[in-house]
Design a protein around this motif. Structure first.
Motif, PDB file in Angstrom:
ATOM      1  N   TYR A   1       0.822  -1.209   0.000  1.00  0.00           N
ATOM      2  CA  TYR A   1       0.000   0.000   0.000  1.00  0.00           C
ATOM      3  C   TYR A   1       0.863   1.269   0.000  1.00  0.00           C
ATOM      4  N   HIS A   2       1.856   1.321   0.878  1.00  0.00           N
ATOM      5  CA  HIS A   2       2.681   2.533   0.971  1.00  0.00           C
ATOM      6  C   HIS A   2       3.545   2.724  -0.270  1.00  0.00           C
ATOM      7  N   PHE A   3       3.992   1.633  -0.886  1.00  0.00           N
ATOM      8  CA  PHE A   3       4.695   1.775  -2.160  1.00  0.00           C
ATOM      9  C   PHE A   3       3.769   2.409  -3.194  1.00  0.00           C
ATOM     10  N   LEU A   4       2.561   1.864  -3.310  1.00  0.00           N
ATOM     11  CA  LEU A   4       1.607   2.378  -4.302  1.00  0.00           C
ATOM     12  C   LEU A   4       1.211   3.819  -4.015  1.00  0.00           C
ATOM     13  N   LYS A   5       1.080   4.146  -2.746  1.00  0.00           N
ATOM     14  CA  LYS A   5       0.695   5.508  -2.354  1.00  0.00           C
ATOM     15  C   LYS A   5       1.800   6.513  -2.685  1.00  0.00           C
ATOM     16  N   ILE A   6       3.023   6.222  -2.279  1.00  0.00           N
ATOM     17  CA  ILE A   6       4.144   7.143  -2.492  1.00  0.00           C
ATOM     18  C   ILE A   6       4.454   7.289  -3.975  1.00  0.00           C
ATOM     19  N   SER A   7       4.454   6.165  -4.691  1.00  0.00           N
ATOM     20  CA  SER A   7       4.808   6.211  -6.119  1.00  0.00           C
ATOM     21  C   SER A   7       3.626   6.621  -6.996  1.00  0.00           C
ATOM     22  N   LYS A   8       2.455   6.754  -6.378  1.00  0.00           N
ATOM     23  CA  LYS A   8       1.242   7.158  -7.100  1.00  0.00           C
ATOM     24  C   LYS A   8       0.955   6.249  -8.299  1.00  0.00           C
ATOM     25  N   THR A   9       1.051   4.942  -8.050  1.00  0.00           N
ATOM     26  CA  THR A   9       0.784   3.958  -9.098  1.00  0.00           C
ATOM     27  C   THR A   9      -0.389   3.068  -8.695  1.00  0.00           C
ATOM     28  N   PHE A  10      -1.022   2.502  -9.664  1.00  0.00           N
ATOM     29  CA  PHE A  10      -2.100   1.530  -9.484  1.00  0.00           C
ATOM     30  C   PHE A  10      -3.140   1.982  -8.450  1.00  0.00           C
ATOM     31  N   PRO A  11      -3.829   3.090  -8.711  1.00  0.00           N
ATOM     32  CA  PRO A  11      -4.763   3.651  -7.731  1.00  0.00           C
ATOM     33  C   PRO A  11      -5.910   2.710  -7.341  1.00  0.00           C
ATOM     34  N   VAL A  12      -6.394   1.897  -8.241  1.00  0.00           N
ATOM     35  CA  VAL A  12      -7.500   0.991  -7.911  1.00  0.00           C
ATOM     36  C   VAL A  12      -7.022  -0.067  -6.913  1.00  0.00           C
ATOM     37  N   PHE A  13      -5.864  -0.635  -7.172  1.00  0.00           N
ATOM     38  CA  PHE A  13      -5.299  -1.641  -6.268  1.00  0.00           C
ATOM     39  C   PHE A  13      -5.003  -1.007  -4.899  1.00  0.00           C
ATOM     40  N   ARG A  14      -4.468   0.181  -4.910  1.00  0.00           N
ATOM     41  CA  ARG A  14      -4.175   0.910  -3.671  1.00  0.00           C
ATOM     42  C   ARG A  14      -5.473   1.145  -2.885  1.00  0.00           C
ATOM     43  N   PHE A  15      -6.525   1.535  -3.567  1.00  0.00           N
ATOM     44  CA  PHE A  15      -7.813   1.767  -2.928  1.00  0.00           C
ATOM     45  C   PHE A  15      -8.352   0.486  -2.298  1.00  0.00           C
ATOM     46  N   LEU A  16      -8.232  -0.626  -2.997  1.00  0.00           N
ATOM     47  CA  LEU A  16      -8.718  -1.899  -2.458  1.00  0.00           C
ATOM     48  C   LEU A  16      -7.977  -2.280  -1.176  1.00  0.00           C
ATOM     49  N   ILE A  17      -6.675  -2.069  -1.151  1.00  0.00           N
ATOM     50  CA  ILE A  17      -5.915  -2.362   0.071  1.00  0.00           C
ATOM     51  C   ILE A  17      -6.352  -1.421   1.185  1.00  0.00           C
ATOM     52  N   TRP A  18      -6.625  -0.188   0.842  1.00  0.00           N
ATOM     53  CA  TRP A  18      -7.008   0.816   1.829  1.00  0.00           C
ATOM     54  C   TRP A  18      -8.372   0.526   2.459  1.00  0.00           C
ATOM     55  N   ILE A  19      -9.354   0.066   1.654  1.00  0.00           N
ATOM     56  CA  ILE A  19     -10.710  -0.102   2.193  1.00  0.00           C
ATOM     57  C   ILE A  19     -10.884  -1.372   3.022  1.00  0.00           C
ATOM     58  N   PHE A  20     -10.053  -2.379   2.778  1.00  0.00           N
ATOM     59  CA  PHE A  20     -10.185  -3.619   3.542  1.00  0.00           C
ATOM     60  C   PHE A  20      -9.285  -3.583   4.776  1.00  0.00           C
ATOM     61  N   PRO A  21      -9.706  -4.259   5.848  1.00  0.00           N
ATOM     62  CA  PRO A  21      -8.871  -4.284   7.047  1.00  0.00           C
ATOM     63  C   PRO A  21      -7.545  -5.000   6.784  1.00  0.00           C
TER      64      PRO A  21
END
Length: 129
Positions: A74-94
């Motif tokens: 998640y933090h890789f995707l967030k910092i690098s601003k890549t794969f927003p849908v995948f990042r969102f899925l990790i964010w919404i689930f516990p």
């Protein structure tokens, strides 16, 4: 200079291929990548007491904080601003749920890809420590 680092299992073809894929996805050069089996990787692991966890997960360091498993992804995707849908899925689930799926992939990663690791181009190699 950005000190964000992604540490991956250097003995695993799946992990090597994922690192190669993520290097190419990191268009803004937010991260440096280091194999856990390299001298630099071993140094980082030793200095930060990560020996027990390193074989079980990818590790992401952002500033002075380390993240593991799905939170590292998640933090890789967030910092690098890549794969927003995948990042969102990790964010919404516990985290316990995303780590559950991460663990399934991690347990089977050495069986997923058994081919040779690609030789990175020079512009990709510069992102590896």
């Amino acid at each position: 200079m950005n000190d964000s680092i992604l540490i991956f299992d250097g003995d695993c073809m799946f992990c090597n291929r994922m690192a190669y894929f993520l290097v190419k996805a990191d268009k803004k050069d937010c991260f440096k990548f280091v194999s856990s089996t390299s001298e630099k990787g071993k140094q980082i692991i030793e200095e930060n007491n990560l020996r027990e966890i390193v074989d079980k997960t990818v590790i992401v360091r952002v500033e002075e904080k380390f993240y593991f498993k799905s939170q590292a992804v998640y933090h890789f995707l967030k910092i690098s601003k890549t794969f927003p849908v995948f990042r969102f899925l990790i964010w919404i689930f516990p985290t316990f749920l995303t780590d559950f799926f991460y663990d399934i992939i991690a347990r089977n990663r050495k069986e997923i890809i058994k081919s040779k690791c690609p030789v990175p181009k020079p512009e990709i190699r510069r992102k590896f420590l």
